[in-house]
Scaffold this active site. Structure first.
Site, mmCIF file in Angstrom:
data_model
loop_
_atom_site.group_PDB
_atom_site.id
_atom_site.type_symbol
_atom_site.label_atom_id
_atom_site.label_comp_id
_atom_site.label_asym_id
_atom_site.label_seq_id
_atom_site.Cartn_x
_atom_site.Cartn_y
_atom_site.Cartn_z
ATOM 1 C CD GLU A 76 8.286 -30.402 30.735
ATOM 2 O OE1 GLU A 76 7.308 -30.775 30.370
ATOM 3 O OE2 GLU A 76 8.443 -29.080 30.478
ATOM 4 C CB CYS A 129 11.078 -31.079 28.072
ATOM 5 S SG CYS A 129 10.982 -29.489 28.061
ATOM 6 C CG HIS A 175 10.355 -25.874 27.565
ATOM 7 N ND1 HIS A 175 9.965 -26.467 26.651
ATOM 8 C CD2 HIS A 175 10.467 -24.426 26.823
ATOM 9 C CE1 HIS A 175 10.089 -25.681 25.384
ATOM 10 N NE2 HIS A 175 10.305 -24.657 25.809
ATOM 11 C CB CYS A 211 8.434 -30.030 23.799
ATOM 12 S SG CYS A 211 10.065 -29.430 24.639
#
Length: 155
Positions: free
Chosen positions: A51, A82, A49, A79
């Site tokens: 991040e 993350c 992701h 999320c």
């Protein structure tokens, strides 16, 4: 520079792959120096992701960095995966645009655990979350989700 300026950079990164517009920027809060950037690369790995990509890039290029001195900017609320990575790294502040709830309303698959809940259940780290920065601009990034990110009834 302001939170808005760094969020604009996160938006620029997100637009590099508009199908999955998750961009992230890590900044040294005291100086405004950009330490690392990232964007969603989940086509390469499901855990990449935006991040996570930014954290990985920061760790790789800046060994020994003072993680608590950093702010992470993201086009969307991190999320749970993350948020956990942010906490394990020790980043002390996160600024995001679009919320998990908004992503869900737009049809994006999201785990229904807000970042604040993950932070509040982590007794060994502190992290301030600031949501809604350039929210309308970030919300506009997330039109129809790509098929693999779309919510589906699987029952």
């Amino acid at each position: 520079m302001s939170d808005e300026a760094f969020m604009r950079r996160a938006i620029e990164l997100a637009l590099e792959d508009p199908r999955v517009p998750f961009g992230a920027v890590i900044v040294r809060a005291a100086t405004g120096e950009v330490m690392a950037e990232g964007r969603n690369r989940s086509a390469q790995s499901p855990v990449l992701h935006g991040e996570i990509d930014a954290i990985h890039n920061c760790a790789r290029t800046r060994p020994g960095i003072d993680w608590p001195s950093l702010t992470l900017y993201s086009t969307a609320e991190p999320c749970p995966m993350c948020t956990s990575a942010i906490l394990w790294a020790g980043i002390s502040r996160v600024v995001f645009g679009t919320s998990i709830r908004t992503l869900q309303r737009k049809g994006w698959q999201q785990i229904e655990i807000p970042a604040q809940e993950v932070v509040s259940r982590t007794p060994f780290r502190k992290c301030v979350l600031v949501g809604g920065i350039l929210e309308a601009e970030c919300d506009a990034l997330f039109g129809s989700p790509p098929r693999r990110y779309a919510s589906r009834d699987e029952g």
